[in-house]
Scaffold this active site. Structure first.
Site, PDB file in Angstrom:
ATOM      1  N   HIS A 196       0.833  -1.214   0.000  1.00  0.00           N
ATOM      2  CA  HIS A 196       0.000   0.000   0.000  1.00  0.00           C
ATOM      3  C   HIS A 196       0.868   1.265   0.000  1.00  0.00           C
ATOM      4  O   HIS A 196       1.228   1.761   1.062  1.00  0.00           O
ATOM      5  CB  HIS A 196      -0.892   0.015   1.245  1.00  0.00           C
ATOM      6  CG  HIS A 196      -1.976  -1.010   1.197  1.00  0.00           C
ATOM      7  ND1 HIS A 196      -3.161  -0.799   0.526  1.00  0.00           N
ATOM      8  CD2 HIS A 196      -2.054  -2.259   1.715  1.00  0.00           C
ATOM      9  CE1 HIS A 196      -3.921  -1.861   0.640  1.00  0.00           C
ATOM     10  NE2 HIS A 196      -3.278  -2.766   1.355  1.00  0.00           N
TER      11      HIS A 196
ATOM     12  N   LYS B  66     -11.163  17.335   3.627  1.00  0.00           N
ATOM     13  CA  LYS B  66     -11.160  18.318   4.719  1.00  0.00           C
ATOM     14  C   LYS B  66      -9.919  19.211   4.699  1.00  0.00           C
ATOM     15  O   LYS B  66     -10.025  20.426   4.853  1.00  0.00           O
ATOM     16  CB  LYS B  66     -11.231  17.563   6.058  1.00  0.00           C
ATOM     17  CG  LYS B  66     -11.565  18.436   7.231  1.00  0.00           C
ATOM     18  CD  LYS B  66     -13.042  18.663   7.274  1.00  0.00           C
ATOM     19  CE  LYS B  66     -13.488  19.496   8.423  1.00  0.00           C
ATOM     20  NZ  LYS B  66     -14.956  19.547   8.483  1.00  0.00           N
TER      21      LYS B  66
END
Ligand code: XMP
Length: 514
Positions: free
Chosen positions: A169, A370
């Site tokens: 990952h 965000k």
């Protein structure tokens, strides 16, 4: 808007939003779509590259999320990560099996730095692995470009077809050079220019909003939180006084917060807009009188908000547009974008659109994460204090006062919380703690102050560190800081004679008390 796009295809893995964020950190715009999305639709978006994410399944099992061979034959570079890597190999004729050794955690990986994917990466580097299955045989045309002690195919490539597969990952920060690998893919392999920046977002949005709205009237429910504040300022820059913001002060805000919001958005503030503050404190307190059950409190606060807003909207009359501060994770989590659908119903005030007479909803921050909303806020010149505000729940102090909410209790918790926040800032901890606040327990106990017996409330201090607010740990605040907070609260806030620090992590606790 013409911009370079990388598409992330979501197979349900837990890091999928992270993949998109990392790509955007390379200044390349990126969107997430479910694996069920029609390939023709993806193709029509004309993406510069496609990334297949991880996922919880085994790709060889019947019914597992899959994709067609055509995905790899469109001439668009594809990078498969974990499940996505395995699926790419399987679909193209390679082999995927249960691995003899399950790899989990930080693992040393040896990479071939001649591969474009690993250009500039150290030959031996640390990656984050989390898999039960492994690629046992690469598909025809692929060569192996990375391996670990237990994983013979940690990465593979087919350079002619621009197809790349990574078993680990790179989007997770534990993969030390992961961002470099993703940037190698989007910039080096897909050929993106990497010129998607926040100032151009602000500029383009202002232009697009002006064109869309024309001379129309726009209404915005302003909470003072980051998302609605940034949305309001963006609109104010675009259309000035055609915008009306309604701010409902429900009397459950933190100390002085209502006035702070008014100072920024009201007539004395720097923005051109119509600002309406509704002081609805008394209404809320009377509705909440005698109510102790947390979910019922939430419901009452939410419903009352709709009612107050409806009354204001009636006074304003019909508008053309209603603004909502929806951000990208809301879109993905409500199942509209990606695959990992988690609906946080309690986080949104439902029903608002129904009570307003409008033609269309505008969501100017719909594409942003965000941290990007915060960047846009700074770009727009919104005060840092507002931009870096910690999360504050819609029902406010209503769910930080255990048991019945009264005006007196609201004052107690407001004052205690203000002292706590002041001392945390003084100790220089305000930027490093995820969320912190004071809550009022429903417990009264005996104490002694001066020569007098007291029978007062206990305040609980909460401070947590968290990445995603789904899990959290109590923050380690220096004891001296806690002691100062305790003694100031007891001395300065009438009605409190004990202070507790909450050590509970989430799970089993929640961050809020109700
Ligand atoms: P919990 O208490 O569920 O909180 O661990 C996780 C995060 O969500 C916020 N939270 C809320 N936000 N309405 C909101 O808008 C709510 O009813 C609500 N309940 C919790 C909480 O502040 C934390 O950031």
């Amino acid at each position: 808007m013409d911009r370079e796009l990388v598409v992330v295809i979501d197979f349900g893995g837990q890091y999928n939003q992270l993949v998109a964020r990392r790509v955007r950190e390379c200044n390349v715009y990126c969107e997430i779509y479910s694996y069920k999305t029609d390939l023709a639709k993806i193709k029509a978006m004309n993406p510069k590259g496609i990334i297949l994410t991880g996922g919880p399944n085994s790709c060889y099992e019947e019914g597992a999320p899959t994709c067609t061979k055509e995905l790899f034959e469109m001439g668009i570079p594809v990078l498969g990560l974990c499940y996505g890597a395995q699926l790419m190999q399987l679909v193209l004729g390679g082999g995927v099996e249960k691995a003899p050794v399950r790899e989990y955690g930080k693992i040393e990986v040896l990479v071939n730095t001649n591969s474009k994917l690993f250009s500039g990466v150290s030959p031996t580097t640390v990656c984050w692995m989390s898999h039960n299955d492994y690629i046992s045989k690469t598909a025809p045309g692929f060569e192996i470009v990375a391996h670990t002690a237990d994983c013979p195919v940690a990465a593979a490539q087919n350079v002619d077809k621009n197809l790349y597969a990574i078993q680990f990952h790179p989007e997770v920060l534990h993969t030390q050079e992961g961002t470099k690998m993703l940037s190698n893919f989007v910039l080096g392999i897909c050929g993106c220019a990497g010129d998607w920046k926040m100032d151009s977002f602000v500029e383009n949005s202002v232009k697009a909003l002006r064109e869309k709205i024309g001379g129309g009237k726009v209404l915005c429910a302003l909470s003072g939180g980051v998302d609605s504040s940034v949305a309001a300022v963006l609109l104010s820059k675009a259309i000035g006084s055609q915008l009306t913001c309604v701010f409902v002060d429900h009397g459950l805000l933190r100390k002085d917060e209502g006035d702070e919001v008014e100072a920024v958005f009201g007539p004395e503030g720097p923005y051109e807009l119509n600002f309406i503050r509704v002081n609805a404190q008394e209404r809320y307190y009377s509705k909440l009188a005698g109510v102790t059950e947390p979910e019922q409190k939430r419901k009452i606060i939410g419903e009352e908000f709709i009612r107050v807003f409806e009354e204001e909207a009636k006074k304003i009359g019909a508008v053309d547009y209603l603004v909502q501060g929806t951000i990208y994770p809301d879109v993905v989590e409500s199942g509209l974008g990606g695959e990992s659908a988690v609906i946080k119903s309690h986080h949104n005030v439902g029903g608002l659109p129904d009570c307003v007479d409008f033609k269309e909803i505008i969501e100017p921050l719909r594409d942003l994460f965000k941290d990007e909303v915060r960047k846009a806020g700074l770009e727009l010149g919104i005060p840092e204090k507002l931009v870096f505000r910690q999360p504050f729940p819609g029902p406010g102090l209503g769910i930080r006062i255990i048991g019945e909410v009264t005006a007196e209790k609201v004052h107690i918790v407001q004052d205690a919380d203000a002292i706590y926040r002041e001392e945390i800032a003084k100790a220089g901890l305000d930027k490093s703690i995820g969320q912190y606040f004071a809550a009022l327990t429903n417990m009264r106990s005996v104490g002694v102050m001066g020569d007098e017996r007291t029978y007062d409330y206990a305040v609980a201090l909460r401070a947590v560190n968290t990445i995603d607010f789904m899990t959290a740990e109590a923050a380690q605040i220096p004891f001296e800081v806690l002691q100062t907070v305790m003694s100031r609260i007891i001395n300065e806030v009438r009605g409190v004679n004990r202070v507790f620090y909450d050590l509970t992590s989430k799970p089993p606790g929640t961050i809020e008390f109700e």
